[in-house]
Design a protein around this motif. Sequence first.
Motif, PDB file in Angstrom:
ATOM      1  N   GLY A  18       0.839  -1.194   0.000  1.00 55.70           N
ATOM      2  CA  GLY A  18       0.000   0.000   0.000  1.00 55.70           C
ATOM      3  C   GLY A  18       0.869   1.237   0.000  1.00 55.70           C
ATOM      4  N   VAL A  66      -1.128   4.746   4.840  1.00 52.70           N
ATOM      5  CA  VAL A  66      -2.498   4.242   4.687  1.00 52.70           C
ATOM      6  C   VAL A  66      -2.887   3.362   5.876  1.00 52.70           C
ATOM      7  CG1 VAL A  66      -2.482   4.359   2.173  1.00 52.70           C
ATOM      8  CG2 VAL A  66      -1.768   2.239   3.315  1.00 52.70           C
ATOM      9  N   GLN A  92      -3.654  -5.430  -0.270  1.00 50.52           N
ATOM     10  CA  GLN A  92      -3.368  -4.009  -0.445  1.00 50.52           C
ATOM     11  C   GLN A  92      -4.238  -3.171   0.486  1.00 50.52           C
ATOM     12  OE1 GLN A  92      -3.408  -2.095  -4.336  1.00 50.52           O
ATOM     13  NE2 GLN A  92      -3.282  -0.068  -3.372  1.00 50.52           N
ATOM     14  N   VAL A 139      -5.912   0.069   1.586  1.00 47.89           N
ATOM     15  CA  VAL A 139      -6.370   1.268   0.880  1.00 47.89           C
ATOM     16  C   VAL A 139      -6.973   2.217   1.906  1.00 47.89           C
ATOM     17  CG1 VAL A 139      -7.851   2.159  -0.939  1.00 47.89           C
ATOM     18  CG2 VAL A 139      -6.905  -0.140  -1.136  1.00 47.89           C
ATOM     19  N   CYS A 198      -9.289   4.649   3.512  1.00 52.67           N
ATOM     20  CA  CYS A 198     -10.656   5.144   3.338  1.00 52.67           C
ATOM     21  C   CYS A 198     -11.052   6.016   4.522  1.00 52.67           C
ATOM     22  CB  CYS A 198     -11.640   3.989   3.194  1.00 52.67           C
ATOM     23  SG  CYS A 198     -11.411   3.023   1.694  1.00 52.67           S
ATOM     24  N   PRO A 256      -9.143   6.352  -3.143  1.00 49.13           N
ATOM     25  CA  PRO A 256      -8.822   4.931  -3.281  1.00 49.13           C
ATOM     26  C   PRO A 256      -8.523   4.515  -4.717  1.00 49.13           C
ATOM     27  CG  PRO A 256     -10.821   5.213  -1.985  1.00 49.13           C
ATOM     28  CD  PRO A 256     -10.443   6.562  -2.487  1.00 49.13           C
ATOM     29  N   ASP A 265      -5.016   5.434  -5.553  1.00 49.95           N
ATOM     30  CA  ASP A 265      -4.079   4.595  -4.789  1.00 49.95           C
ATOM     31  C   ASP A 265      -3.959   3.208  -5.419  1.00 49.95           C
ATOM     32  OD1 ASP A 265      -4.215   6.762  -3.142  1.00 49.95           O
ATOM     33  OD2 ASP A 265      -4.649   5.632  -1.305  1.00 49.95           O
ATOM     34  N   ILE A 266      -5.105   2.660  -5.777  1.00 50.19           N
ATOM     35  CA  ILE A 266      -5.112   1.304  -6.340  1.00 50.19           C
ATOM     36  C   ILE A 266      -4.439   1.319  -7.716  1.00 50.19           C
ATOM     37  CG2 ILE A 266      -6.664  -0.448  -7.333  1.00 50.19           C
ATOM     38  CD1 ILE A 266      -8.478  -0.011  -4.892  1.00 50.19           C
ATOM     39  N   TYR A 303      -8.272  -6.315  -1.391  1.00 51.62           N
ATOM     40  CA  TYR A 303      -8.207  -4.926  -0.980  1.00 51.62           C
ATOM     41  C   TYR A 303      -8.702  -4.823   0.455  1.00 51.62           C
ATOM     42  CZ  TYR A 303      -7.045  -3.965  -5.723  1.00 51.62           C
ATOM     43  OH  TYR A 303      -6.383  -3.967  -6.921  1.00 51.62           O
ATOM     44  N   VAL A 348     -13.987   1.190  -3.560  1.00 50.78           N
ATOM     45  CA  VAL A 348     -13.078   0.040  -3.461  1.00 50.78           C
ATOM     46  C   VAL A 348     -13.838  -1.254  -3.768  1.00 50.78           C
ATOM     47  CG1 VAL A 348     -11.465  -1.227  -1.992  1.00 50.78           C
ATOM     48  CG2 VAL A 348     -11.649   1.233  -1.761  1.00 50.78           C
TER      49      VAL A 348
END
Length: 340
Positions: A8, A12, A73, A75, A77, A92, A95-96, A178, A199
């Motif tokens: 990540g 995060v 991963q 993420v 939020c 998100p 980021d992804i 995720y 996500v």
Amino acid sequence: SLKAGIVGLPNVGKSTLFNAVVENGKAQAANFPFFPASLELVDIAGLVKGASQGEGLGNKFLSNIREVDSILQVVRCFEDNDVVHVNGKVDPKSDIDVINLELIFSDLDQIEKRIEKLKKSKAKDSQSKLKEESERSGLERIQHALMDGKPARSVTLTDSEKESIKHLCLLTMKPVIYVANVAESDLAEPGDNPHVKEVMNLASELQSGLVTISAQVESELTELPSEERIEFLNSLGVSESGLGNLIRATYGVLGLRTYFTSGEKETKAWTILAGMTAPQAAGVIHSDFEKGFIRAETVSYEDFVAAGSLAAARERGVLRSEGKEYIVQEGDVMLFRFNV
Ligand code: GDP
């Protein structure tokens, strides 16, 4: 043991989650030995934009990922003005995308090199030629998908193609989960948070798993005496820590399932492959259990927890008698009857 790598962007909540999961895992194993020790978390911090460009450390992170069986991963939020976000705001999708692009670049690079090598190959016997052809056709289809921004795991391959590209250990072939890290106020209804919603959509688009968790809550749980944990969780509108969900999701994407046996002294967790029948699952404990299998007294995890014991579950009428064809379900609590 199976390895799950935590990746990540910076800030995060990876370290918070990693430390909490390790601590909670220890605590839960002592109180309620429901979590098998066969899953190892690996903290792979430092996967950032540019990692695939081969700049020193970046490369090292990618090779660390190559060694894990699945990728978690984290993420972000949660909103928190005191915690800086590398891109200035909680986003998100971005980021992804950043992480996926690095993995895709790395795979593309590897595939290009491999295809060049295959083109120059002077394989003589027909069997090697066939194998190389199958590898090339698989790689070319994956290459197209990657250039389209899709992971290698989204490509349908024949068995021989799969077999022939296995040696490359492509990063985007690995199952991904995720882990949406939410504020504690979002734990009860995570879907109400638009970031989590996003996500969720991406996870299904990218054929990946999803878990919502609050790293902060997991971390606070490690500080509490065990009697106070449930009360704290209930006050947030949930009944268990995120650890169970995380383990179930990781096992799920690997095609693994957990079932339990519960005696007077202890409850034990057993790991099986998805789709195993009751006798096969019994065989994981001892081959005699499989050979002499008669039937399995079975209760679902939820019913077992609600009843508190197998005896209580029987009284409530929720204990079923299952035969040889029964496919064991995630979380089943089982008592095997067998001939010796
Ligand atoms: P990493 O860089 O991804 O390993 O992130 P860290 O785990 O070090 O967390 C970065 C910062 O965010 C720390 O100050 C954490 O206390 C904070 N943090 C982590 N998870 C949460 C969360 O769920 N909510 C809030 N508000 N802060 C969090």
